[in-house]
Enzyme design. Structure first.
Site, PDB file in Angstrom:
ATOM      1  CE1 TYR A 198      -4.257  -1.616   0.796  1.00 57.55           C
ATOM      2  CE2 TYR A 198      -2.849  -3.089   2.060  1.00 57.55           C
ATOM      3  CZ  TYR A 198      -4.065  -2.806   1.468  1.00 57.55           C
ATOM      4  OH  TYR A 198      -5.081  -3.717   1.546  1.00 57.55           O
ATOM      5  NE  ARG A 255      -6.155 -10.258   5.434  1.00 60.95           N
ATOM      6  CZ  ARG A 255      -7.241  -9.634   4.957  1.00 60.95           C
ATOM      7  NH1 ARG A 255      -7.269  -8.324   4.887  1.00 60.95           N
ATOM      8  NH2 ARG A 255      -8.313 -10.318   4.588  1.00 60.95           N
ATOM      9  CG  HIS A 288      -7.799  -7.939   0.651  1.00 63.14           C
ATOM     10  ND1 HIS A 288      -6.566  -8.418   1.038  1.00 63.14           N
ATOM     11  CD2 HIS A 288      -7.929  -6.722   1.265  1.00 63.14           C
ATOM     12  CE1 HIS A 288      -5.970  -7.548   1.844  1.00 63.14           C
ATOM     13  NE2 HIS A 288      -6.774  -6.506   1.989  1.00 63.14           N
ATOM     14  CG  HIS A 293      -9.676  -2.688   1.887  1.00 58.06           C
ATOM     15  ND1 HIS A 293      -9.955  -3.207   3.123  1.00 58.06           N
ATOM     16  CD2 HIS A 293      -8.374  -2.966   1.635  1.00 58.06           C
ATOM     17  CE1 HIS A 293      -8.872  -3.773   3.610  1.00 58.06           C
ATOM     18  NE2 HIS A 293      -7.895  -3.645   2.735  1.00 58.06           N
TER      19      HIS A 293
END
Length: 249
Positions: free
Chosen positions: A121, A170, A173, A175
């Site tokens: 990120y 994780r 995915h 969000h």
């Protein structure tokens, strides 16, 4: 021993309070307190939630106009370009936003954010040492059309370590934040990809009731796949009712 018993009793009471605010056993949402997901231990409520009066559920949210949406806001492959294409597999994410009765909801604000193809990120608190992509921001938004439909172009996100436990990773995915027309049409959730081997090891995904997990997994769509350009996935979102898309834990 008495002090230990007292603290255990207090903890049990907090667990009961945190989880007793959940809807009935048919709820699609994860428990507020899911100890395997360590962050919930500190942030889950310890007292029953305050119920919202029925008359307040009819209050309208602010109206989002098209003027707040830029022409490239729904194309994450273009909205942060500096000197070239973002790195990774191009994909298309599309679907409908629906109410409890299955009716499409127009003019709903849908926002997404995600890691890049390397699983990183753009955030000052990021712990993963994977490379940043100078041509990928990882965020986008749009308003649903008259039929409640939305569509994003983006890069398939990578898996990443997150420090919850030893060797914690994780699943891939994206969000989602969705703001509908009424107080009970607010949702923050995560969308996953089919067949991910990390599902069985992820406490966040595992915190969702077993019968509701499929609601978080997008379906591959060959019909929507664009030749020579991008694979497509369908992810429909239900904002309220028994089949509501699960909230992020």
């Amino acid at each position: 021993m008495e002090e230990k018993a007292y603290h255990q009793s207090l903890h049990d009471e907090q667990v009961l309070s945190a989880n007793s605010v959940q809807p009935d056993s048919l709820s699609t949402h994860p428990l507020h307190l899911s100890p395997g997901y360590k962050s919930t231990i500190l942030r889950s409520p310890t007292r029953p939630l305050i119920l919202v009066p029925d008359q307040m559920k009819n209050l309208r949210f602010p109206v989002f106009g098209e003027s707040c949406i830029g022409p490239l806001d729904n194309d994450l492959t273009k909205n942060a370009r500096r000197n070239g294409e973002p790195i990774g597999e191009r994909i298309k994410i599309a679907g409908q936003v629906l109410d409890a009765s299955g009716r499409p909801l127009p003019n709903v604000l849908v926002e997404i954010w995600q890691a890049n193809a390397a699983g990183r990120y753009i955030h000052k608190a990021e712990i993963h040492d994977a490379p940043l992509d100078p041509n990928f921001l990882g965020a986008g938004r749009l308003l649903t059309d008259a039929d409640g439909r939305y569509s994003f172009y983006t890069i398939k996100p990578g898996a990443y370590p997150w420090g919850n436990h030893y060797n914690a990773w994780r699943p891939n995915h994206i969000h989602f934040s969705v703001i509908g027309h009424h107080l009970d049409q607010r949702l923050v959730t995560q969308m996953y990809f089919p067949g991910d081997p990390l599902f069985a090891y992820d406490p966040i995904f595992q915190s969702v009731p077993n019968h509701a997990r499929e609601l978080l997994i997008a379906q591959f769509s060959m019909d929507w796949t664009e030749p020579e350009f991008a694979l497509a996935y369908e992810f429909n979102i239900v904002l309220n009712g028994r089949n509501q898309t699960p909230f992020e834990s």
